[in-house]
Design an enzyme around this catalytic site. Structure first.
Site, PDB file in Angstrom:
ATOM      1  N   LYS A 186       0.720  -1.279   0.145  1.00 54.06           N
ATOM      2  CA  LYS A 186      -0.089  -0.267  -0.070  1.00 54.06           C
ATOM      3  C   LYS A 186       0.766   1.237  -0.050  1.00 54.06           C
ATOM      4  O   LYS A 186       2.154   1.252   0.038  1.00 54.06           O
ATOM      5  CB  LYS A 186      -1.114  -0.036   1.108  1.00 54.06           C
ATOM      6  CG  LYS A 186      -1.666  -1.220   1.329  1.00 54.06           C
ATOM      7  CD  LYS A 186      -2.696  -1.491   0.363  1.00 54.06           C
ATOM      8  CE  LYS A 186      -3.403  -2.901   0.548  1.00 54.06           C
ATOM      9  NZ  LYS A 186      -4.653  -3.016   0.607  1.00 54.06           N
TER      10      LYS A 186
HETATM   11  C1  LIG Z   1      -5.699  -4.068   0.938  1.00 55.37           C
HETATM   12  C2  LIG Z   1      -7.066  -3.819   1.318  1.00 55.37           C
HETATM   13  C3  LIG Z   1      -7.980  -4.422   2.242  1.00 55.37           C
HETATM   14  C4  LIG Z   1      -7.556  -5.052   3.241  1.00 55.37           C
HETATM   15  O1  LIG Z   1      -6.233  -4.407   4.048  1.00 55.37           O
HETATM   16  P1  LIG Z   1      -5.660  -5.389   5.098  1.00 55.37           P
HETATM   17  O2  LIG Z   1      -4.680  -4.386   5.882  1.00 55.37           O
HETATM   18  O3  LIG Z   1      -4.767  -6.377   4.240  1.00 55.37           O
HETATM   19  O4  LIG Z   1      -6.527  -6.206   6.023  1.00 55.37           O
HETATM   20  C5  LIG Z   1      -9.146  -3.560   2.419  1.00 55.37           C
HETATM   21  N1  LIG Z   1      -9.606  -2.855   1.272  1.00 55.37           N
HETATM   22  C6  LIG Z   1      -9.037  -2.661   0.180  1.00 55.37           C
HETATM   23  C7  LIG Z   1      -9.500  -1.888  -1.004  1.00 55.37           C
HETATM   24  C8  LIG Z   1      -7.762  -3.082   0.352  1.00 55.37           C
HETATM   25  O5  LIG Z   1      -7.094  -2.758  -0.761  1.00 55.37           O
END
Ligand SMILES: *Cc1c(COP(=O)(O)O)cnc(C)c1O
Length: 383
Positions: A186
């Protein structure tokens, strides 16, 4: 030279020494859970989003669950969301016992269609859960207006959008709660899992804090059934080193997006992200579309890219409403036509701040070549 979809090595070359030091400090402090480093990160992150509070936790999935639980969304309630997202968006709604109601996305932005969302509001609707997918901010003025008209809560899924802004206000500062992910790919990545909820509501913040530690308000007094969901001090230390770099990391993503956009404009058989008004886009992903009657065309292009060492990813090949886990909700094929069509056409090009000009050029050349060699029928650009 192969181009990966994502690469951390160059980031470690620049931030490595500071990260080493921060991690070692926590290691030698002996305070691995909670403590000053976590509190410092929360206050720095809230500051960067512009909210009064930030409650850190284990992941964005947990952040969504904590926010929904704290807003008392539960069994019997419906939450309107998009099916063109990572599964966790809907999974969190189900995890609190509520039901996700999927509406289609806007064909230009790929984000929740707010007209369809408003039309789907019923007596059981409690909240809207929009997603700033790929780092692209949803029109939050309109989203909040819909919510206020109908007395709904808004939980923003900002997992892919740390650093994104709508109308100069960061995402995560518009709704009742903003949920962020620090998964390594991210915009702001930890060295493992991590998440955070931002809010301006002190009561909501307090409730989420309790829920994240077993519903415990004071030591060993449990007001409610909660979770064990914490951001490790080691992760907080990593994030504290990286957070000040977030604006420049996003500027780098924006430069790549602009360069991709220019180099790929007018390439036949390719639809680029629509750019107007995208100043607040953080470009977690640069997603092109390869329109075709079936996903075969896109898959052929992807395979050709792969052969040239360009590694792409499909976010997401199966929309959430068509996942086996949601078969019981009975969304038939064709029920969300734009979402389903996107799932067969999207392709995420390599996108990370440290991408080099050479790598970018390689991606562009290979993509032109791959599209030139497609044998399956392409569709026109008007699509
Ligand atoms: C990555 C992601 C999540 C979940 O995030 P985690 O930290 O891996 O639990 C939720 N929503 C979206 C749109 C994502 O890309």
């Amino acid at each position: 030279m192969a181009v990966p979809p994502f690469d951390l090595r160059r980031q470690l070359e620049t931030m490595g020494p500071a990260l080493d030091q921060a991690v070692l400090e926590v290691l030698h402090s002996g305070q691995y859970i909670g403590g000053k480093v976590v509190a410092r990160f929360e206050s720095a992150f809230a500051g960067s989003v512009g909210t009064a509070h930030a409650v850190s936790c284990n992941s964005c999935t947990d952040a969504l669950v904590l926010a929904l639980r704290a807003l008392e969304v539960g069994p019997g309630d419906e939450v309107i969301t998009t099916a063109f997202s990572f599964f966790a968006t809907a999974e969190a709604i189900s995890a609190v016992g509520a039901q996700p109601v999927f509406v289609d996305v806007d064909p230009g932005s790929y984000l929740l269609d707010l007209d369809q969302a408003e039309a789907a509001i019923g007596p059981r609707t409690r909240a809207l859960l929009p997603v700033h997918l790929f780092g692209r901010p949803l029109n939050m003025e309109r989203c909040m207006a819909v919510a206020h008209r109908h007395g709904l809560k808004v939980v923003e899924d900002c997992a892919q959008a740390a650093g994104s802004r709508w109308a100069s206000r960061p995402v995560g500062a518009w709704g009742d709660a903003g949920c962020f992910s620090f998964f390594p790919t991210k915009n702001l990545g930890a060295a493992g899992d991590g998440g955070c909820v931002t809010t301006n509501d002190p009561r909501l913040s307090q409730r989420m804090r309790e829920l994240a530690v077993h519903g415990m308000a004071e030591r060993y007094v449990h007001n409610t059934l909660g979770y064990n969901s914490r951001l490790d001090a080691l992760q907080a230390a990593v994030l504290l080193v990286k957070l000040p770099h977030l604006p420049s990391l996003i500027s780098a993503r924006q430069r790549h997006a602009e360069a991709y956009g220019q180099a790929l404009a007018h390439v036949n058989g390719l639809v680029l992200p629509s750019l107007p008004g995208m100043a607040g886009h953080s470009w977690n992903q640069f997603v092109v579309r390869i329109p075709g009657a079936t996903a075969q065309v896109r898959d052929q292009v992807r395979a050709a890219l792969q052969q040239q060492g360009i590694n792409t990813i499909i976010y997401y090949p199966i929309p959430i409403h068509r996942q086996p886990a949601y078969r019981h909700l009975d969304y038939s094929a064709g029920s969300l036509p734009v979402t389903e069509r996107l799932a067969g056409e999207v392709l995420s090009l390599p996108m990370f701040p440290e991408l080099t000009v050479d790598q970018r050029g390689q991606v562009v050349d290979s993509l032109r070549l791959a599209l030139g060699n497609v044998t399956a029928p392409l569709q026109g650009l008007s699509a």
